[in-house]
Write an enzyme that holds these catalytic residues in place. Sequence first.
Site, PDB file in Angstrom:
ATOM      1  N   ASP A 278      -1.265  31.367 -17.092  1.00 33.31           N
ATOM      2  CA  ASP A 278      -0.351  31.697 -17.308  1.00 33.31           C
ATOM      3  C   ASP A 278       0.171  32.713 -18.706  1.00 33.31           C
ATOM      4  OD1 ASP A 278       0.532  30.582 -14.664  1.00 33.31           O
ATOM      5  OD2 ASP A 278       1.334  28.506 -15.451  1.00 33.31           O
ATOM      6  N   ASP A 437       5.490  30.746  -4.134  1.00 32.90           N
ATOM      7  CA  ASP A 437       6.493  29.583  -4.283  1.00 32.90           C
ATOM      8  C   ASP A 437       7.210  28.289  -4.158  1.00 32.90           C
ATOM      9  OD1 ASP A 437       4.803  29.844  -7.170  1.00 32.90           O
ATOM     10  OD2 ASP A 437       6.480  31.354  -7.776  1.00 32.90           O
TER      11      ASP A 437
END
Length: 583
Positions: A278, A437
Amino acid sequence: MSGSLAQRQQLAGLGAQQAHASRQLRTQAAAGRPGRCRLACAAAGGDREVTLLDYGAGNVRSVRNAIRKLGYSIKEVESAADIAAADKLVFPGVGAFGQAMHILQQRGYVEALRDYIHADRPFMGICLGMQLLFEGSEESGGCEGLALVPGRVTHFDTTKGLPVPHIGWNDLIIKHPSALLSQVADRRVYFVHSYHATPSPENAEWVLATSDYGGEFVAAVQRGNVCATQFHPEKSGAAGLDILRSFLDPQFAAAGAAQAAPSSRPRGLAKRVIACLDVRANDNGDLVVTKGDQYDVRESGSTNEVRNLGKPVELAGRYFDEGADEVTFLNITGFRDFPLGDLPMLEVLRQASEGVFVPLTVGGGIREFTDGSGKHYSALQVAAEYFRSGADKVSIGSDAVLAVEQYLASGKQKDGSTAIEQISRVYGAQAVVVSIDPKRVWVADPANTTHHCVKSSKTGPNGEQWCWWQCTVKGGREGRDVDAVQLAQAVEDLGAGEILLNCIDCDGVGQGFDIELVAAVSDAVTIPVIASSGAGAPEHFSEVFQKTRAAAALAAGIFHRREVPIAAVKDHLNESGIPARTA
């Protein structure tokens, strides 16, 4: 891709906006680990030159980087005369069969290629560069190829229950001795394709190696000085670079070790272990790799700073050395107006691809946008620049949810306008990953919702036994009226080739993947599913592979913090009878 030159010219103006970040990243790279590359690479060899046929589609940067790492210079094909003049010709085909043949014909390369190969001159095709040698393909509605190798290219049979595209590290079945593969021994190589050629008596003299995926298919061909591979040597780690070097350097090939006997490890397509980074800018504007729980990436306490777990290029190199099967960069910075200029993910990719020879995926900002001057960029143009910078796949998140809402509202009509459709049409389904998600929603009775529900082994806060998974956008901050199974099936129909399945409830917890979620989604689609969120131990990887149809599993924090080595995960999988690449 016929429009790629114009796209590159249009996007060239972004270079100045990347300059500062580029200098920053190169300073970071220069401070990286010395001697990181453990590959056997040739020293620079003066005037040794390779001619590269890049017709403008997909990630060819990795092929260039691999050739240069092996000590060769590159001459680009700009005309048919360059093909005729080549001493060694490498043709890395990327994208769709029909579009590739159209471009070759449009540029007058077809006859030059046929003449070069008929003359038995050193030639290496890669992936689509191998398929184009055959008589034709059923891809792109059916079209003719170069007709140099007997047989036609067909789609994998999805009725056999295997995910398509065929993505990952698979074994080779060597059909006859060859210096080209003399260094491979028992190592796997990396495939990513939906279409394949089938070995037959007619093409037996060409077929050098096959592989197995619901049946035997052609993995490599060779006749004389002409060879081609369905797999990607430039993405196959040390084994792949050895194959490239064997083609480029006959002396290296002749000195190659004899084929090793198959080991006792589990054979076949390996389950992939993916390292995820990330990436975002911290409060000082520096790029860092971060990780959070339930998507909160700031430290607790008085500092409240963005959690810094390392530098993206350096960490990517470490994971390559440690045996990650793929590396995924997710750009989680809050840019919304100018994804190509606000953060230098292009430069991250360029530098990472110089020393990381496994597949690279990038997510974040892969969408259409209009910059501050009013210039519009399509999602395809944005993706094209990421591919040219070193990405093999792009990941689309929130925009995929919005596209599916539009798709469902229209009665499941496709109009070609979504980013998924645009990119898939040009670069192939295997280049498009959709990142989902979701978060769990409990219901007392499945009749109370229209969403796909499962009876859970757990219970909800009020004793509920049923649940569904609500898709979210904006980094998990906003829920939408679309469930994970619904979204997965829709994006498959729109042209996505893979699903990255996160789980907000499990993220950062370290108690294992959400098995029920992964099973529900992987059972509902025919494309590969990557399980993400929740890994905390090697046993969590074996559990998700044994209990679901997941093709890969992804982790971040446990790898960043060295809590669980990638090698430990691979060893555990093999010991559990689950195929995993270890070399």
